[in-house]
Design an enzyme around this catalytic site. Sequence first.
Site, short mmCIF file in Angstrom:
data_model
loop_
_atom_site.label_atom_id
_atom_site.label_comp_id
_atom_site.label_asym_id
_atom_site.label_seq_id
_atom_site.Cartn_x
_atom_site.Cartn_y
_atom_site.Cartn_z
CB SER A 19 -10.92 8.56 11.25
OG SER A 19 -10.03 9.14 10.46
CD GLU A 21 -4.80 3.11 7.45
OE1 GLU A 21 -5.56 4.21 7.04
OE2 GLU A 21 -3.80 2.63 7.27
CG ASP A 113 2.07 -0.10 -2.89
OD1 ASP A 113 2.18 1.01 -3.67
OD2 ASP A 113 1.90 0.14 -1.71
CG PHE A 223 6.56 2.43 5.03
CD1 PHE A 223 6.31 1.47 4.33
CD2 PHE A 223 5.73 3.31 5.07
CE1 PHE A 223 5.17 1.22 3.29
CE2 PHE A 223 4.29 3.19 4.51
CZ PHE A 223 4.30 2.18 3.61
CG HIS A 273 -6.90 8.48 9.03
ND1 HIS A 273 -8.20 7.87 8.99
CD2 HIS A 273 -6.24 7.73 8.19
CE1 HIS A 273 -7.94 6.51 8.48
NE2 HIS A 273 -7.01 6.47 8.30
P1 FAD Z 1 -3.70 5.65 -7.78
O1 FAD Z 1 -4.33 6.96 -7.37
O2 FAD Z 1 -4.51 4.79 -8.76
O3 FAD Z 1 -2.27 6.00 -8.32
C1 FAD Z 1 -1.32 6.59 -7.70
C2 FAD Z 1 -0.42 7.43 -8.63
O4 FAD Z 1 0.06 6.67 -9.51
C3 FAD Z 1 -1.33 8.36 -9.15
O5 FAD Z 1 -1.52 9.67 -8.16
C4 FAD Z 1 -0.86 8.92 -10.31
O6 FAD Z 1 -0.11 9.84 -10.31
C5 FAD Z 1 -0.08 7.68 -10.92
N1 FAD Z 1 -0.88 6.95 -11.77
C6 FAD Z 1 -1.65 5.92 -11.72
N2 FAD Z 1 -2.23 5.29 -12.80
C7 FAD Z 1 -2.00 6.24 -13.61
C8 FAD Z 1 -2.46 6.58 -15.05
N3 FAD Z 1 -3.14 5.73 -15.53
N4 FAD Z 1 -1.87 7.37 -15.75
C9 FAD Z 1 -1.03 8.46 -14.99
N5 FAD Z 1 -0.80 8.29 -13.86
C10 FAD Z 1 -1.07 7.25 -13.04
N6 FAD Z 1 -2.20 -0.27 0.18
C11 FAD Z 1 -2.52 -1.53 0.40
O7 FAD Z 1 -2.09 -2.20 -0.27
N7 FAD Z 1 -3.67 -1.56 1.39
C12 FAD Z 1 -4.47 -0.66 2.12
O8 FAD Z 1 -5.17 -1.10 2.95
C13 FAD Z 1 -3.89 0.52 1.86
N8 FAD Z 1 -4.31 1.84 2.45
C14 FAD Z 1 -3.80 3.04 2.11
C15 FAD Z 1 -4.68 4.25 2.80
C16 FAD Z 1 -3.99 5.40 2.78
C17 FAD Z 1 -4.69 6.40 3.32
C18 FAD Z 1 -2.77 5.66 1.79
C19 FAD Z 1 -2.29 7.05 1.49
C20 FAD Z 1 -2.41 4.54 1.09
C21 FAD Z 1 -2.69 3.29 1.17
N9 FAD Z 1 -2.23 2.19 0.67
C22 FAD Z 1 -2.77 0.77 0.77
C23 FAD Z 1 -1.14 2.34 -0.42
C24 FAD Z 1 -1.56 2.58 -1.66
O9 FAD Z 1 -2.05 1.16 -2.21
C25 FAD Z 1 -0.24 2.74 -2.54
O10 FAD Z 1 0.13 4.24 -2.31
C26 FAD Z 1 -0.42 2.79 -3.83
O11 FAD Z 1 0.95 2.75 -4.72
C27 FAD Z 1 -1.22 3.79 -4.67
O12 FAD Z 1 -2.67 3.42 -4.56
P2 FAD Z 1 -3.61 4.74 -4.83
O13 FAD Z 1 -5.00 4.14 -4.91
O14 FAD Z 1 -3.27 6.18 -4.43
O15 FAD Z 1 -3.35 4.71 -6.58
#
Ligand code: FAD
Length: 311
Positions: A19, A21, A113, A223, A273
């Site tokens: 895939s 991105e 973020d 980064f 990916h």
């Molecule tokens: P989450 O999984 O919600 O949290 C990340 C970590 O923080 C968790 O693993 C956990 O350990 C900790 N955490 C969070 N909340 C809690 C809680 N309540 N209690 C305890 N621990 C907690 N960013 C963008 O802005 N746009 C994009 O399109 C984008 N695409 C991405 C695609 C991929 C494949 C990846 C890997 C990252 C991408 N990101 C993107 C970056 C991502 O938004 C960041 O890494 C962000 O900091 C975390 O998002 P997440 O969904 O993994 O967060």
Amino acid sequence: MNQFRFSRRPDIGKRVSVSFEFFPPKTDEMEARLWNTVTRLEPLQPEFVSVTYGAGGSTRERTARTVKRILTETGIPAAAHLTCVGASRNEVNAVIREYDALGIKRFVALRGDPASGVGQAYSPHPGGYENGAELVAGLRSIADFDISVAAYPEKHPESPDFATDIEMLKRKVDNGATRAITQFFFDNDIYERYVERVRRAGIYIPIVPGIQPVHNFRQVANFSSRAGAHVPAWLAERFEGLDEDPQTHALVASAVAAEQVMDLIERGVGDFHFYTMNRADLAFAVCHMIGIRAHEPAAMPAAAAAGSAAA
Ligand code: FAD
């Protein structure tokens, strides 16, 4: 003996799926470049492609427009990334419904973020989805979407330990995610150990490795530390002295990515990916090396056709 290596089997390209991105283009020129990239990669028949979502929803319309165009003009399944940072649940749900109405049924669900930048302290919007797991539940409550989420082989920088990190991944899966895509990494042992941990935690969805072809080593190195991915010394050495030598840089980058992917294939990985940065060349070269071929062969250039006819 080498001829029996799994990654060198003649049919390996048929066993591997990929895939790609992309990020949504800001200008007409960037749009043209993205479209060249999509057109070049489309014949490789990716499993799906995805389009990122800018911080704080800044690309909401451009992400939707790009996904929609891919869905309409190519045969590729396309996913929209979506974050919940800086928005209420109602606002995020409105975006989901808007995308749904456009025919977008695949999402990569992310927390996002902080608006202040990667690595800064995160605080959820009052009344918003708090994290990726809650956003997955929100998507599921609206429709039966295909939902991917993020996973972190070196753990997310905000996670105090792997147990907390994997617990969050488990919550995402319990809420309906069916695929995780990893942050990029360069050391395959780290990925393998992470997948073992994830499986021990009772998580069985595919953990698809995110492969970052190194288009620009300096940018990737900058980064990486904020993204929670470490750059090994051997990688820095391979790109040493190549900042002003783009041709050699590209050749080395292609070799590095191909080596990583082939080693993962030897370890039994079948899905990849690619973070393309809207550029086709490195991803295309690696796919070619692992036996993935364009479905419709590109037209032979006139000169080459004349040459082969004369032979
Ligand atoms: P989450 O999984 O919600 O949290 C990340 C970590 O923080 C968790 O693993 C956990 O350990 C900790 N955490 C969070 N909340 C809690 C809680 N309540 N209690 C305890 N621990 C907690 N960013 C963008 O802005 N746009 C994009 O399109 C984008 N695409 C991405 C695609 C991929 C494949 C990846 C890997 C990252 C991408 N990101 C993107 C970056 C991502 O938004 C960041 O890494 C962000 O900091 C975390 O998002 P997440 O969904 O993994 O967060």
